[in-house]
Design an enzyme around this catalytic site. Structure first.
Site, mmCIF file in Angstrom:
data_model
loop_
_atom_site.group_PDB
_atom_site.id
_atom_site.type_symbol
_atom_site.label_atom_id
_atom_site.label_comp_id
_atom_site.label_asym_id
_atom_site.label_seq_id
_atom_site.Cartn_x
_atom_site.Cartn_y
_atom_site.Cartn_z
ATOM 1 N N LYS A 1 0.808 -1.223 0.000
ATOM 2 C CA LYS A 1 0.000 0.000 0.000
ATOM 3 C C LYS A 1 0.844 1.278 0.000
ATOM 4 O O LYS A 1 0.373 2.336 -0.426
ATOM 5 C CB LYS A 1 -0.934 0.004 1.209
ATOM 6 C CG LYS A 1 -2.121 -0.944 1.096
ATOM 7 C CD LYS A 1 -3.155 -0.414 0.119
ATOM 8 C CE LYS A 1 -4.437 -1.218 0.173
ATOM 9 N NZ LYS A 1 -5.465 -0.681 -0.749
ATOM 10 N N SER B 1 1.119 -9.802 -0.524
ATOM 11 C CA SER B 1 0.804 -8.370 -0.486
ATOM 12 C C SER B 1 1.020 -7.716 0.870
ATOM 13 O O SER B 1 1.063 -6.492 0.961
ATOM 14 C CB SER B 1 -0.648 -8.143 -0.927
ATOM 15 O OG SER B 1 -1.548 -8.814 -0.058
#
Length: 504
Positions: free
Chosen positions: A51, A305
């Site tokens: 992110k 991720s």
């Protein structure tokens, strides 16, 4: 469409703060699955998540005048940390609105980057609405988590790195999907440079907003989303990501919670790092893809991720990983209530390891056993074992995929209720915040008798309760009205075979 995104990806400013993460081959897993598997290690970013790329790229493109006023975001997870660190590196004010239910570890992490944390409401929607209010009141700029061109371009640098690091044969890239910013960015770059590489999204089966949108050929809003893979628990895919996905995503695979837990274990075995549930989502999808297609000697990349895992969830992950990997089966078996019957039952199982065995005396003739059995050959062994038990005249029910059995029943097998009339069984989920359980009990306790109760905290933002409630037929309408006004997600489990066998 792709030209514009590729240009933005090439010009993205993510490397002022993000790192070019390694692409590690999972050697043992590759051998086990007869395919070549690489993990893109976004868990190694400064905020332990991809992110940071999109957040920084969005903020870095703001004008000096806009930066001076500061930025704001609503998030309880990785996006919050990405915005906070990005703002700190650029020397600007950042306000992060988080639900009051956010674990302290995440609140502390955001504050540690110098952001102002505002705790508001009990759910993300409450925090998001308050963030919009503060944005207007204080002139702040909202940094979206996925539905923005600069955010998508920032995430797209992952696709650029993969093609730089893996110049040989590549069949597919498996990507976790929440709002869609990550898969949109990777798809835009990869399909422009190497269109033959398949882009495959992976979603939790209880949060599959992209899968639903592609099926309907339009964005849809899910009624509710699952809570385990919280980093990808989004009710509706973003507008911009969906535009890209419609044209450039080849497939979307959905996976179960147990499969995600098994993938977390696989990631640990391969890297000695602990992926968060959404971080292991792509690997879970890859494993299902290999199982479904029976492919061999292919070259696959999966995106790890993120690694922002709450420590107290590890027990739950460990418990479910064995079932997800099909290394454990859960059975309800009826055996005779007589001396030596357990020994005879174990003899039928052979040399297999019993991982769990729960039962309580029910009557003078039969006993209901909740048994966990270790498997070494997966689903085929389970089916063969069930057939053998039936052949030996043991009534058996497979509970391996029964959510209530795995979540509650295995921890509370204690015999059937005696003289319990009008019992109705419900499973509830509600926000895990101070007073929530008391609120639940206060509302229900004055009207109907609770005949069964099991509550277990799994280290997540939601509590789970199994409740038996005595409701006479004459009260059913009033009770249904109570359920509708309570505001908690619930499922009636009266006909669940696990309940009928062990508790009813």
């Amino acid at each position: 469409m792709l030209n514009a995104y590729v240009k933005k990806i090439l010009q993205a400013r993510v490397y002022d703060v993000a790192r070019k993460t390694p692409l590690d081959k999972a050697i043992a897993l590759s051998q086990r699955l007869n395919n070549h598997i690489w993990l893109k290690r976004e868990d190694l970013q400064p905020v332990f998540s991809f992110k940071i790329r999109g957040a920084y790229n969005r903020i870095a493109h703001l004008s000096a005048e806009v930066r001076a006023r500061g930025v704001i975001a609503a998030s309880a997870g990785n996006h919050a940390q990405g915005v906070a660190l990005s703002a700190a590196r650029l020397g600007i004010r950042a306000v992060i609105v988080m639900p009051k239910t956010t674990p302290d570890i995440k609140v502390s992490a955001v504050r540690g980057f110098g952001a102002e944390v505002v705790l508001h409401g009990s759910a993300f929607d409450d925090a998001s609405q308050h963030a919009q209010h503060l944005m207007q009141a204080e002139g702040l700029t909202y940094i979206p988590p996925y539905d923005d061109e600069d955010v998508i371009a920032g995430q797209g640098t992952i696709g650029m790195e993969i093609l730089q690091q893996h110049t040989g044969e590549l069949d597919a890239i498996f990507i976790p999907v929440g709002g869609g910013g990550l898969i949109a960015g990777i798809a835009a770059y990869v399909k422009y440079v190497r269109p033959e590489v398949k882009i495959i999204g992976v979603e939790a089966d209880d949060s599959a907003c992209l899968y639903a949108a592609l099926q309907q050929k339009e964005r849809v809003i899910l009624d509710q989303v699952g809570i385990f893979a919280d980093g990808t628990a989004v009710k509706q895919v973003g507008v911009l990501p969906f535009e890209i996905a419609q044209h450039y995503v080849d497939d979307v695979i959905t996976v179960t919670t147990d499969e995600i837990c098994a993938a977390i274990k696989d990631t640990f075995d391969a890297t000695r790092s602990i992926a968060e549930p959404s971080g292991a989502l792509a690997l879970a999808g890859l494993k299902r893809y290999i199982q479904q297609t029976r492919c061999e000697n292919r070259h696959f990349v999966t995106i790890n991720s993120g690694a922002n895992m709450n420590f107290d969830r590890l027990g739950y992950v460990t418990e479910r990983a064995e079932i997800g990997e099909q290394r454990e089966a859960l059975f309800a078996v009826t055996i005779p209530e007589r001396p030596g019957s357990f020994r005879e039952f174990c003899h039928t199982l052979g040399q297999r390891q019993i991982t769990e065995f729960n039962y309580r005396y029910s009557d003078s003739s039969l006993a209901q056993v909740f048994a966990g059995i270790r498997l070494t050959q997966g689903a085929s062994e389970k089916e063969a074992l069930m057939a053998k038990l039936i052949e030996k005249s043991y009534p058996v029910v497979d509970l391996s995929n029964n959510e209530m059995a795995k979540l509650h029943i295995r921890h509370m097998v204690g015999g059937h209720g005696q003289h319990v009339q009008n019992e109705r069984l419900y499973r509830f989920e509600f926000p895990e915040r101070p007073g929530a359980l008391l609120h639940f009990l206060t509302n229900i306790g004055y009207h109907w008798n609770i005949s069964l109760f099991h509550y277990r905290n799994h280290g997540s933002a939601y509590g789970r309760v199994l409740v038996g409630i005595q409701v006479p037929e004459t009260d059913l309408l009033a009770f249904q009205q109570f359920l509708d006004t309570l505001g908690y997600a619930y499922w009636e489990e009266r006909d669940n075979p696990a309940y009928q066998l062990f508790l009813n």
